[in-house]
Design a protein around this motif. Sequence first.
Motif, mmCIF file in Angstrom:
data_model
loop_
_atom_site.group_PDB
_atom_site.id
_atom_site.type_symbol
_atom_site.label_atom_id
_atom_site.label_comp_id
_atom_site.label_asym_id
_atom_site.label_seq_id
_atom_site.Cartn_x
_atom_site.Cartn_y
_atom_site.Cartn_z
ATOM 1 N N UNK A 270 0.834 -1.207 0.000
ATOM 2 C CA UNK A 270 0.000 0.000 0.000
ATOM 3 C C UNK A 270 0.868 1.257 0.000
ATOM 4 N N UNK A 271 1.950 1.227 0.780
ATOM 5 C CA UNK A 271 2.854 2.379 0.820
ATOM 6 C C UNK A 271 3.526 2.583 -0.532
ATOM 7 N N UNK A 272 3.880 1.477 -1.202
ATOM 8 C CA UNK A 272 4.458 1.589 -2.544
ATOM 9 C C UNK A 272 3.461 2.242 -3.499
ATOM 10 N N UNK A 273 2.187 1.848 -3.386
ATOM 11 C CA UNK A 273 1.168 2.459 -4.246
ATOM 12 C C UNK A 273 1.088 3.962 -3.998
ATOM 13 N N UNK A 274 1.145 4.366 -2.731
ATOM 14 C CA UNK A 274 1.117 5.794 -2.397
ATOM 15 C C UNK A 274 2.335 6.512 -2.976
ATOM 16 N N UNK A 275 3.514 5.913 -2.825
ATOM 17 C CA UNK A 275 4.732 6.521 -3.353
ATOM 18 C C UNK A 275 4.691 6.588 -4.873
ATOM 19 N N UNK A 276 4.253 5.513 -5.510
ATOM 20 C CA UNK A 276 4.204 5.457 -6.972
ATOM 21 C C UNK A 276 3.282 6.538 -7.523
ATOM 22 N N UNK A 277 2.095 6.681 -6.938
ATOM 23 C CA UNK A 277 1.151 7.669 -7.436
ATOM 24 C C UNK A 277 1.608 9.088 -7.102
ATOM 25 N N UNK A 278 2.303 9.256 -5.978
ATOM 26 C CA UNK A 278 2.820 10.576 -5.621
ATOM 27 C C UNK A 278 3.888 11.027 -6.608
ATOM 28 N N UNK B 162 -11.536 11.537 -4.974
ATOM 29 C CA UNK B 162 -11.136 12.775 -5.663
ATOM 30 C C UNK B 162 -10.045 12.523 -6.687
ATOM 31 N N UNK B 163 -9.014 11.779 -6.312
ATOM 32 C CA UNK B 163 -7.901 11.507 -7.208
ATOM 33 C C UNK B 163 -7.118 10.313 -6.680
ATOM 34 N N UNK B 164 -6.163 9.849 -7.460
ATOM 35 C CA UNK B 164 -5.395 8.667 -7.080
ATOM 36 C C UNK B 164 -4.599 8.870 -5.814
ATOM 37 N N UNK B 165 -4.011 10.074 -5.644
ATOM 38 C CA UNK B 165 -3.212 10.341 -4.450
ATOM 39 C C UNK B 165 -4.070 10.264 -3.196
ATOM 40 N N UNK B 166 -5.244 10.895 -3.223
ATOM 41 C CA UNK B 166 -6.142 10.860 -2.066
ATOM 42 C C UNK B 166 -6.613 9.434 -1.793
ATOM 43 N N UNK B 167 -6.842 8.665 -2.855
ATOM 44 C CA UNK B 167 -7.257 7.278 -2.665
ATOM 45 C C UNK B 167 -6.162 6.465 -1.981
ATOM 46 N N UNK B 168 -4.887 6.732 -2.331
ATOM 47 C CA UNK B 168 -3.783 6.006 -1.708
ATOM 48 C C UNK B 168 -3.672 6.341 -0.228
ATOM 49 N N UNK B 169 -3.867 7.620 0.134
ATOM 50 C CA UNK B 169 -3.856 8.009 1.548
ATOM 51 C C UNK B 169 -5.009 7.330 2.284
ATOM 52 N N UNK B 170 -6.183 7.334 1.663
ATOM 53 C CA UNK B 170 -7.347 6.702 2.286
ATOM 54 C C UNK B 170 -7.137 5.205 2.478
ATOM 55 N N UNK B 171 -6.443 4.558 1.516
ATOM 56 C CA UNK B 171 -6.186 3.124 1.645
ATOM 57 C C UNK B 171 -5.265 2.842 2.830
ATOM 58 N N UNK B 172 -4.234 3.666 3.018
ATOM 59 C CA UNK B 172 -3.347 3.491 4.173
ATOM 60 C C UNK B 172 -4.121 3.673 5.474
ATOM 61 N N UNK C 191 2.268 4.622 13.172
ATOM 62 C CA UNK C 191 3.258 5.690 13.066
ATOM 63 C C UNK C 191 3.852 5.748 11.662
ATOM 64 N N UNK C 192 4.031 4.581 11.039
ATOM 65 C CA UNK C 192 4.626 4.537 9.705
ATOM 66 C C UNK C 192 3.716 5.190 8.672
ATOM 67 N N UNK C 193 2.409 4.957 8.750
ATOM 68 C CA UNK C 193 1.536 5.543 7.729
ATOM 69 C C UNK C 193 1.410 7.046 7.936
ATOM 70 N N UNK C 194 1.408 7.467 9.179
ATOM 71 C CA UNK C 194 1.367 8.911 9.442
ATOM 72 C C UNK C 194 2.645 9.583 8.941
ATOM 73 N N UNK C 195 3.788 8.926 9.150
ATOM 74 C CA UNK C 195 5.054 9.499 8.683
ATOM 75 C C UNK C 195 5.129 9.493 7.164
ATOM 76 N N UNK C 196 4.643 8.418 6.538
ATOM 77 C CA UNK C 196 4.748 8.300 5.083
ATOM 78 C C UNK C 196 3.985 9.413 4.378
ATOM 79 N N UNK C 197 2.749 9.650 4.803
ATOM 80 C CA UNK C 197 1.957 10.667 4.107
ATOM 81 C C UNK C 197 2.510 12.070 4.340
ATOM 82 N N UNK C 198 3.323 12.223 5.393
ATOM 83 C CA UNK C 198 3.944 13.531 5.647
ATOM 84 C C UNK C 198 5.268 13.681 4.903
#
Length: 862
Positions: free
Chosen positions: A704-712, A788-798, A848-855
């Motif tokens: 899931x984190x990879x998906x967030x990074x990839x879309x970001x 709204x968009x792929x980035x927001x969806x990735x945050x929501x998935x985390x 803590x990891x998901x909070x840090x990742x999105x920041x």
Amino acid sequence: MTQPTAKPAATAAGPQTHDIDTGAGASSDALPNPLPRPAGELEKLEAVWRTPRGWRFITSVNNTNIGLLYIGTALLFFLLAGVLGLLIRTQLAVPENTLLGAGTYNQVFTMHGTVMMFLFAIPVVEAIAVYLLPNMLGARDLPFPRLSAYAFWAYAFGGLAFFCTLFVGLAPDGGWFMYPPLTGMKYSPGLNADFWLLGIGFIEISAIAGAIELIVGILFTRAPGMTLGRMPVYAWAMLVVGVMIVFAFPAVIAGTALLELERAFDWPFFIPERGGDPLLWQHLFWFFGHPEVYIIFLPAAGMVSTMIPTIAGTPLVGRRAIVAALVGVGVFSFGLWAHHMFTAGLGVLEMSFVSAASMAVAVPTAIQVFAWIATLWKGNVQRGAPTLFLLGFMFIFVLGGLTGVMVAVIPFDWQVHDTYFIVAHFHYVLIGGMVFPVFAAMYYWMPLINGNRLSEQLARPVFWLMFGGFNVSFFPMHVTGLLGMPRRVYTYAADLGWNGLNLLSTAGAYAFAAGVLLFFYDAMRTLRRPEREVGNPWNAATLEWLPSEDYGNRSIPRIASAEPLWDQPALAREVGQGAHYLPQSALGARETIATSPVAASPRYLLVLPGDSWLPVLAAFGTAAFFLLLTVKANVLAWTGGAVAVASTIAWLWQSDRPAPLDRHAGVDIGGGLRLPVGAVRTGSHSWWATIIMLVVDASIFASFAFAYLHLSMRLQVCPPPGSTLPPVSLAWLSAGLLALGSVLVWLATRAIGKRRLPWLVLAALGCALASFVVDQHGLRQAGLDGSANGWAAAVAALAAYQGLHIVLLVLLAPYLALRAWRRHLTERSRATLDNIALIWHYTTLQGMAWLAAVRLVPLLME
């Protein structure tokens, strides 16, 4: 038939005696025990392990029963997928055929690939391991028998229901790889894709459960003296495969979850015009998909390395090199996923690395092939059915490996990608690399079931029909592909030059099918014959040929070499007389010996759970939840989910009873050795199983984190316009609450027997729930909308994945508190507390990891 020649020096010397570190001060000289066993001891052992009769048989959790059911179900899916394959070949036999329409053909070829890969290839290798490994390792059973039963029944219920979608027009039709955007709602608005996503997702969970069982069983339940260096190569192969499943399968679970979230809630992970990326699916799928090829091949290679020394009558040449090669293949396989994406527009440098790795993986594979050939050359080969299939395997697999090196060359891959050349290549690898060894294994190990061997006379036509039919069917496809025939077309024009080759391939497919049917006729005939003594018909060296019943071996042997039945020729008699370890039921329960992971020194007596309906109910509830959710029968789906959760809790409650004896007093297991009952913390097999489960969990989160990074990284500005992040203060508050909860759980682990223990756990739950509320408030305050968009969806998935863990804690905390109030938690019976503490601390770290990742990602991209 030529009989094998055992090792002369070993047989002349008789049983060898090697001291082992028992961990309890016992000398190996105490074994074997020449004294007769006490009267009634065997009868009690048989009563404890007796298989239920009649309709209650389905409650059995014994590895031999579950293993046979598992193998039989996997072979059923092999036949069903084969029928679909014949429909494909019949449709393509002549140009412009109208047997199948385009839509039906899409469903048929999708189901053929899906069933072969997900419902046959992976399950059958786990099934054979469940059946063989305990006896091969000298254990009475695997350490979590009910987990094996759950894994099988979930697979059986879900797989059969999934296959039946074909008969109501709801079978998936997007290919077994399910590439978006074809499988998104725009192009697949029906339920077909949903059945694949939800059905395959939980079948993969079943496979992971089996992998955890096998890893822990191999590391912790080997016979005393069976060091890692003496462990059968097949066990090594399954250990490597289990670890590969732990790291590879989470990616496809995450991918299927993301695609289902897109379809169900319009979160656009794979829609380019809304900030998604279809290539994200390919990365996740093939990170699973290419290691899966080796997950299928390595168990077959392990079986080959077990059978070849027997049929050659000599120890395996290069044994240590083969073990190293198994590990090497497992490591290399994770660098090859982009091998399938050479035409997807990746960078030249990245593709070059993957191309090099795709060629390099041939080296450890070749080491195994050359070692097998050297063993056959060195020995005196038996000319039986297993030999035929093993030779056929080596011929076909080597050809498949050669074409694999060809498609690893990027310019060549550009030419043949998505042509029938690739179809030919992977069938040579998969059928040659797995199906032929599995058939050799069935000829080799069939006597273990009822003492009867399959017919040698019928084996020859079976082999030649399968071997000849396979090559006639698939070798011409190389040429068809080079002539330009694309994959996945349901018909073709008559003037393209493919007519004769396609007709030849279809004829070969029917010949192959005839060989398979003849084999199953012989197998059914053999299984109906009266039982006879199994013995050791091949003069094999491994422990599965020791005399065994429902309880496994009469006593658990002490091992002194890698070929125990050759080097200790009296071992079968000694074990059958109860002259080795644990010849009785020490506590009146099902038991085996837990040993150390490296040296296999006896550590403690492992009490195993008995037969039960609960794994069956849990599996049925799991299958019902996923499949009914697919057809939007939400009430029934959640009812099934409740049944699964309730059955699992009841199963855990039964399995985690307080130890019947003081763990430090120990019980006599024979040979003057006393062992404690059970273990705690890091000494416990269940603690390590929890660790492995959390590694799987972390791998899903990493996907899931990879998906967030990839879309970001696809964005010019991160966060994209219109999207914001929650306030930093709320992130710090959420992390602080999670940390406080973990501190309270840590204090609870040190409050055994104290009244405050359950209240500490419930207070920790309050902190976790408060953290979840803070997270949700922050997301709402930021106006973050997953659609709204792929980035927001990735945050929501985390955030959703973290929320799923909070729900898990809501179930675990009251369970733990109730056990504390019932005084079931003691210093010698604290596995529940220790294991839930591990899950709790992991949830904190993940939060803590998901909070840090999105920041951090937006900061790094500034």
